[in-house]
Design a protein around this motif. Sequence first.
Motif, PDB file in Angstrom:
ATOM      1  N   THR A   1       0.862  -1.191   0.000  1.00 31.73           N
ATOM      2  CA  THR A   1       0.000   0.000   0.000  1.00 31.73           C
ATOM      3  C   THR A   1       0.894   1.236   0.000  1.00 31.73           C
ATOM      4  OG1 THR A   1      -1.615  -1.214   1.316  1.00 31.73           O
ATOM      5  CG2 THR A   1      -1.870   1.187   1.214  1.00 31.73           C
ATOM      6  N   MET A   2       0.778   2.079  -1.030  1.00 29.44           N
ATOM      7  CA  MET A   2       1.629   3.281  -1.136  1.00 29.44           C
ATOM      8  C   MET A   2       1.154   4.361  -0.160  1.00 29.44           C
ATOM      9  SD  MET A   2       3.597   2.112  -3.326  1.00 29.44           S
ATOM     10  CE  MET A   2       3.522   0.684  -4.410  1.00 29.44           C
TER      11      MET A   2
ATOM     12  N   ALA B   1       5.739   3.274   1.918  1.00 30.49           N
ATOM     13  CA  ALA B   1       4.743   2.231   1.638  1.00 30.49           C
ATOM     14  C   ALA B   1       4.680   1.278   2.824  1.00 30.49           C
ATOM     15  CB  ALA B   1       5.116   1.472   0.363  1.00 30.49           C
ATOM     16  N   THR B   2       3.587   0.540   2.919  1.00 34.65           N
ATOM     17  CA  THR B   2       3.463  -0.474   3.979  1.00 34.65           C
ATOM     18  C   THR B   2       2.946  -1.767   3.378  1.00 34.65           C
ATOM     19  OG1 THR B   2       1.195   0.188   4.501  1.00 34.65           O
ATOM     20  CG2 THR B   2       2.945   1.258   5.765  1.00 34.65           C
ATOM     21  N   LEU B   3       3.171  -2.868   4.118  1.00 28.50           N
ATOM     22  CA  LEU B   3       2.639  -4.170   3.685  1.00 28.50           C
ATOM     23  C   LEU B   3       2.526  -5.064   4.916  1.00 28.50           C
ATOM     24  CD1 LEU B   3       5.278  -6.382   3.577  1.00 28.50           C
ATOM     25  CD2 LEU B   3       5.932  -4.800   1.791  1.00 28.50           C
TER      26      LEU B   3
ATOM     27  N   VAL C   1       8.951  11.307  -7.957  1.00 29.85           N
ATOM     28  CA  VAL C   1       8.613  11.581  -9.363  1.00 29.85           C
ATOM     29  C   VAL C   1       7.746  10.484  -9.980  1.00 29.85           C
ATOM     30  CG1 VAL C   1      10.599  13.079  -9.814  1.00 29.85           C
ATOM     31  CG2 VAL C   1      10.833  10.608 -10.143  1.00 29.85           C
ATOM     32  N   LYS C   2       7.691   9.322  -9.278  1.00 30.44           N
ATOM     33  CA  LYS C   2       6.841   8.239  -9.809  1.00 30.44           C
ATOM     34  C   LYS C   2       6.386   7.356  -8.657  1.00 30.44           C
ATOM     35  CE  LYS C   2       6.797   4.244 -12.880  1.00 30.44           C
ATOM     36  NZ  LYS C   2       7.591   3.176 -13.468  1.00 30.44           N
ATOM     37  N   VAL C   3       5.106   6.999  -8.689  1.00 31.12           N
ATOM     38  CA  VAL C   3       4.564   6.078  -7.680  1.00 31.12           C
ATOM     39  C   VAL C   3       3.755   5.008  -8.394  1.00 31.12           C
ATOM     40  CG1 VAL C   3       3.090   5.840  -5.641  1.00 31.12           C
ATOM     41  CG2 VAL C   3       4.393   7.941  -5.973  1.00 31.12           C
TER      42      VAL C   3
ATOM     43  N   VAL D   1       8.900   0.426  -6.606  1.00 26.20           N
ATOM     44  CA  VAL D   1       7.530   0.876  -6.335  1.00 26.20           C
ATOM     45  C   VAL D   1       7.432   2.407  -6.312  1.00 26.20           C
ATOM     46  CG1 VAL D   1       6.743  -1.205  -5.143  1.00 26.20           C
ATOM     47  CG2 VAL D   1       7.890   0.577  -3.828  1.00 26.20           C
ATOM     48  N   VAL D   2       8.556   3.075  -5.984  1.00 27.49           N
ATOM     49  CA  VAL D   2       8.589   4.545  -5.951  1.00 27.49           C
ATOM     50  C   VAL D   2       9.922   5.003  -6.537  1.00 27.49           C
ATOM     51  CG1 VAL D   2       8.652   6.579  -4.425  1.00 27.49           C
ATOM     52  CG2 VAL D   2       7.077   4.705  -3.908  1.00 27.49           C
TER      53      VAL D   2
END
Length: 584
Positions: A121-122, A137-139, A160-162, A174-175
């Motif tokens: 989860t971002m 992020a978490t998991l 800059v990216k997710v 992921v990021v």
Amino acid sequence: MENNNVIYGINGPVVTVKNTDSFEMMEMVHVGKQKLVGEIIGITDDITTIQVYEETTGLKPGDPVEGTGAPMNVLLGPGIIDNIFDGIERPLKAIEEEAGAFINRGSSVSALDDKKLWNVTMKVKVGDKLEGGQIYATLPETPIIEHRLMVPPELSGEVVKVNPNGDYKLFDTVVVIKDDEGVEHNLTLCQQWPIRTSRPVKERLTSSVPLITGQRVIDTLFPIAKGGTAAIPGGFGTGKTMTQHQLAKWCDADIIIYVGCGERGNEMSQVLEEFSELIDPKSQRPMTDRTVLIANTSNMPVAAREASIYTGITLGEYYRDMGYHVAMMADSTSRWAEALREISGRLEEMPAEEGFPAYLPSRLAEFYERGGRAEVLSGGEGSVTLIGAVSPQGSDFSEPVTQNTKRFTRCFWALDKALAYSRHYPAINWMDSYSEYFNDLDPWFKENLGEDFIEYRNRISALLQEESSLMEIVKLIGSDVLPDDQKLVIETARVIRVGFLQQNAFHADDTYVPLEKQKLMMKTILHLHAKAKDIVAQNIPLSKILNLGLFDKLTKMKYDIPNSKPEMFDDYIKEIDEKLAAIS
């Protein structure tokens, strides 16, 4: 051009390379054709010295040595918890699946499962500014532990990216963040960290909150703080491992890291079996859902034993940085010190006391210094509590490892052979042990349990001290010559020892005792002592009081009063008052 990076000499786990300037101090290297893991520990004009973390049998001069350009490090990411590693973070379950019951040398199995999908989860969006240590992020790592992915401490920049929420593998990006120089960095589910470098925190906090263990002798007489350091010294068979098991199961830490450092293989396999069967009392889930085990038995390579406690503390700091309270058990630091001594001998260093290297105190200080409670970079609060067992030969507490550990820990829970052999567990000797956390923790005890908790503790300690002095006289001339008021002290101290300090790990109500019940038990014992003292002062014989059976009843109250029914102590105090009033 001839490759100079070849083995020149081999002495057990110590390998040398001649005439090379290719390596840096503390660099991780691969040694021989099987690519055994090693670390550079010495560089001179002509000789580079390597400590190899695997069995060196079969290596020969002329075999290649390759550098990695990075220090000895561990992989940090989801999959650490509920895993069993060796001293250099090789996963023993995965190695068993690949190679069977015996570990292959040069095994290249990834420390964490890189095929498993994690539901991520971002927590950030494009344009966010991220600093080192912040959570992106978490998991769910286990049903009770949420894994929080953090920006490596040395990185910062703009997102800059997710990627969208979903299932990702360990090394998937992921990021993406861009630093101040315009360089883009991919953030995956994992990061690496050198084991000999402590992870940074925002601010170190004072040790003002106790680590509640449910063990009366610890919580009441010798408490430890969250982020504190403790030593459990004791000879063979005094219950070091058992005490650590009780602490691991019941202390109010979120995550337990258990390092079996140079322990016997059968003892370690027993630990692994027991932990897999234990149920966590807080969540009713298997204990392994919040436990990491590092198994480095006495028949494993000695250099990896030396590395194992650094691996353990680095994993502990990683979870602390997420905002968890971690308790790390090192069992035992004596075996770790013996590994230092063996390697030091092979390096032909000048030995100090009992053959240990002169830098033993500084290594112990370095290790215990990494414990502590802190405000972490992610914004929360976390702690690493270090509890190290010490195994002095012949229970001799004057030997170097015990003495130096004593200098750097603030809790000393001395295990006593005589207590252990008389079935008194935990076998912590109340005369030889101490805690230096009273000044830090007393404000917490006052606020949560009232001032009388501290008063009761002081009176209990005073009675035990007085009993110890009286027993010296009793040993010389017998107890018959003592006046009744001194006999009363001995009788009350017996209730304290048997009814309060001794604890049964197999009894449902006695294995873990809440602080409130501990306080009421002390109050009841001290109430009986005070009332009996008044009666003895009226020249009424002590034997009349003893015949009432009140002292024997109090030794059993730990079993007779359930943890959930503290109101029953009022009935006990009422009974004491009524029975003693009848004979005064």
